[in-house]
Scaffold this motif. Sequence first.
Motif, PDB file in Angstrom:
ATOM      1  N   UNK A  59       0.813  -1.225   0.000  1.00  0.00           N
ATOM      2  CA  UNK A  59       0.000   0.000   0.000  1.00  0.00           C
ATOM      3  C   UNK A  59       0.844   1.271   0.000  1.00  0.00           C
ATOM      4  N   UNK A  60       1.960   1.252   0.744  1.00  0.00           N
ATOM      5  CA  UNK A  60       2.804   2.449   0.803  1.00  0.00           C
ATOM      6  C   UNK A  60       3.995   2.255  -0.140  1.00  0.00           C
ATOM      7  N   UNK A  61       3.982   2.972  -1.237  1.00  0.00           N
ATOM      8  CA  UNK A  61       5.013   2.796  -2.276  1.00  0.00           C
ATOM      9  C   UNK A  61       6.278   3.582  -1.912  1.00  0.00           C
ATOM     10  N   UNK A  62       7.359   3.254  -2.632  1.00  0.00           N
ATOM     11  CA  UNK A  62       8.643   3.933  -2.400  1.00  0.00           C
ATOM     12  C   UNK A  62       8.460   5.451  -2.493  1.00  0.00           C
ATOM     13  N   UNK A  63       7.703   5.878  -3.484  1.00  0.00           N
ATOM     14  CA  UNK A  63       7.511   7.319  -3.693  1.00  0.00           C
ATOM     15  C   UNK A  63       6.819   7.975  -2.476  1.00  0.00           C
ATOM     16  N   UNK A  64       5.913   7.227  -1.829  1.00  0.00           N
ATOM     17  CA  UNK A  64       5.229   7.777  -0.638  1.00  0.00           C
ATOM     18  C   UNK A  64       6.238   7.983   0.499  1.00  0.00           C
ATOM     19  N   UNK A  65       7.188   7.050   0.623  1.00  0.00           N
ATOM     20  CA  UNK A  65       8.233   7.202   1.649  1.00  0.00           C
ATOM     21  C   UNK A  65       9.098   8.414   1.326  1.00  0.00           C
ATOM     22  N   UNK A  66       9.479   8.525   0.044  1.00  0.00           N
ATOM     23  CA  UNK A  66      10.418   9.591  -0.335  1.00  0.00           C
ATOM     24  C   UNK A  66       9.798  10.971  -0.145  1.00  0.00           C
ATOM     25  N   UNK A  67       8.486  11.042  -0.292  1.00  0.00           N
ATOM     26  CA  UNK A  67       7.801  12.329  -0.090  1.00  0.00           C
ATOM     27  C   UNK A  67       7.930  12.827   1.355  1.00  0.00           C
ATOM     28  N   UNK A  68       8.205  11.883   2.284  1.00  0.00           N
ATOM     29  CA  UNK A  68       8.254  12.249   3.707  1.00  0.00           C
ATOM     30  C   UNK A  68       9.615  12.767   4.147  1.00  0.00           C
ATOM     31  N   UNK A  69      10.625  12.686   3.256  1.00  0.00           N
ATOM     32  CA  UNK A  69      11.967  13.109   3.699  1.00  0.00           C
ATOM     33  C   UNK A  69      12.462  14.295   2.873  1.00  0.00           C
ATOM     34  N   UNK A  70      13.487  14.968   3.417  1.00  0.00           N
ATOM     35  CA  UNK A  70      14.087  16.100   2.695  1.00  0.00           C
ATOM     36  C   UNK A  70      14.870  15.534   1.501  1.00  0.00           C
ATOM     37  N   UNK A 115      17.796  15.813   0.486  1.00  0.00           N
ATOM     38  CA  UNK A 115      19.146  15.309   0.812  1.00  0.00           C
ATOM     39  C   UNK A 115      19.124  13.895   1.395  1.00  0.00           C
ATOM     40  N   UNK A 116      17.981  13.529   2.007  1.00  0.00           N
ATOM     41  CA  UNK A 116      17.899  12.210   2.670  1.00  0.00           C
ATOM     42  C   UNK A 116      17.410  11.107   1.728  1.00  0.00           C
ATOM     43  N   UNK A 117      17.076  11.467   0.494  1.00  0.00           N
ATOM     44  CA  UNK A 117      16.497  10.474  -0.425  1.00  0.00           C
ATOM     45  C   UNK A 117      17.452   9.284  -0.667  1.00  0.00           C
ATOM     46  N   UNK A 118      18.735   9.502  -0.944  1.00  0.00           N
ATOM     47  CA  UNK A 118      19.619   8.342  -1.183  1.00  0.00           C
ATOM     48  C   UNK A 118      19.660   7.395   0.012  1.00  0.00           C
ATOM     49  N   UNK A 119      19.704   7.968   1.242  1.00  0.00           N
ATOM     50  CA  UNK A 119      19.729   7.145   2.459  1.00  0.00           C
ATOM     51  C   UNK A 119      18.451   6.319   2.573  1.00  0.00           C
ATOM     52  N   UNK A 120      17.318   6.974   2.306  1.00  0.00           N
ATOM     53  CA  UNK A 120      16.012   6.299   2.431  1.00  0.00           C
ATOM     54  C   UNK A 120      15.896   5.150   1.415  1.00  0.00           C
ATOM     55  N   UNK A 121      16.367   5.414   0.202  1.00  0.00           N
ATOM     56  CA  UNK A 121      16.295   4.374  -0.839  1.00  0.00           C
ATOM     57  C   UNK A 121      17.154   3.178  -0.417  1.00  0.00           C
ATOM     58  N   UNK A 122      18.343   3.474   0.108  1.00  0.00           N
ATOM     59  CA  UNK A 122      19.264   2.404   0.538  1.00  0.00           C
ATOM     60  C   UNK A 122      18.610   1.532   1.611  1.00  0.00           C
TER      61      UNK A 122
END
Length: 480
Positions: free
Chosen positions: A425-436, A438-445
């Motif tokens: 239900x919660x896609x990668x893009x939904x997670x990435x929307x929640x971070x700044x 600069x934090x996107x690479x860390x979140x993806x990892x």
Amino acid sequence: MNILFLRPNPGNEQFGLGPFFRVEPLGLEYIAAALLPLGHTATIADLRFRPDAATWVRRTRPRIVGISCLHALEYDQVVATAREVRKASPETFILVGGHAAMAFSSPLEQAEIDAIALDDGEALVPMLVSAIDSGTPLTEVPALRLRTKEGWITTGSPEQRTHLDLVPLPARDLVARHRSGYHCLLFKPVWLIETARGCPFRCSFCSVWQVYDRSYRERSIGAVVEDFATTGDSIFVADDLFWNNPARSLELAQALRTRGIRKKWILVQSRTDLISRNSELLEAWRPIAKDFDIFLGFEYASERALSDISKDAGVKESLTAVDVARSHRYGINGNFLIDPQWQEEDFHELWDFVAKHRLQRSGFTLLTPLPGTDMYQQNAYRLQGIPWADFDMHHLLWEPQLGAERFCELYAETWRRSILNTAGDKKLIDWLRQVKPLQIPYMIRVLRRTQAMMKPDTYLREYAATRAQRETSHNCRYSS
Ligand code: B12
């Protein structure tokens, strides 16, 4: 005296909280804070960052090296770190302490280590340092496992448990260089705060109450308020059991509000029965952070299973706690246990419960006999030769009732139904929307790593490796 403290790299952060959480070595900061006013020099090196132990030893030339061992899964890594220190500086005194060392010291009783602390460090380490300084026999220092020519011995019992106000504030400056690397999921940097220590309950799978004899100690309100006032805006509260003393918790909330403290995020760990009884307490705490999350052990979805683990709280308390917490807009991160004895219907019961009560933010850990519990003693016969790194509550330690293949399919399916499944239900893009940005690479990892938990093969591969290692250890024992 010059003392170096090391927080080893556990080397196994692939499952559970491992990928999401990296927090400061708070216990070491309290011990260092106890030593500094006595004129000693203390350095804390967190080996989850560079450089390595040998470099730190060469750089600081310590007389004593203290290594922390919080988790059973770190035993082998702690011994390896001690070996590295010994090689770099053969004369250094090597001391190990921390929860897992206190709960079960025998895996650490090795030639590379000189002593193991069986109690908290704030009073004990200054005593040991002073004994080494003055040449007093170390057998006079209480609460130690000590390596002697005659073998490992235990020194006397401490007179009393350390009062937490003995050291009011941790020496956080000593880890300032790592601050931007400490994180909890979306929140970075994060500060770890302790307001109380211990737990009076008696859950059979937990080693905390056994180590502290069901005691519960609190820091003074003034010290806690000062700690909150001088830390950043994302806080993980390390307490084993938050809100245990409602009157004191209410007083603390009021004192924090009077001081004008408001954080971006706070995470605490508590019990379902405490929350279900104390709605007004949750109401008083809620304004202190914009986002406020609670770690809750639900453990099982049925009364029958709960009664097996001495949890002393039932399904009714779980559901009331969820209602109370939600009514005050708290986020709930529950945890369920999965027993290797389970049949198909047990998994279905759990999935229905999670779906019905919208508990998809929960985690799912395998019921694991942790050293320091009775459950460990009862299962010791089938745990011989299993690498300690596997005691992370996500490794199968023995053949499950359903057979490994089917069990791992169902376990992976359990995780697939959680919020962490980026194909759910919660896609990668939904997670990435929640971070700044600069934090996107860390979140993806982090999320990429987590997807392995949705695949049965991940667990099966690990189980095959565990069995192979166990075989090797058996063969070595029989041939030697
Ligand atoms: C914070 C924490 C974490 C952090 C990591 C902490 C860190 N710095 O790296 C995170 C969230 C990542 C974590 C993860 C996990 N954790 Co953890 N964690 C804790 C927790 C709640 C608090 C520790 C803490 O900072 N306390 C506050 C400080 C002030 O106290 P302290 O660390 O105990 O330090 C004092 C003494 O221990 C001693 N001491 C400490 N170090 C040293 C060193 C020396 C030389 C000396 C002399 C003394 C000494 O003196 C200090 C001052 O008095 C403990 C609970 C507990 N009671 O230990 C669980 C606990 C250690 N975790 C536990 C578990 C099970 C896990 C997970 C497996 C959970 C999961 N579902 O995935 C994962 C493993 C992750 C991994 N793969 O590595 C269990 C360990 C059980 C066991 N026997 O192995 C505990 C006990 C919780 C429990 N109730 O069961 N954890």
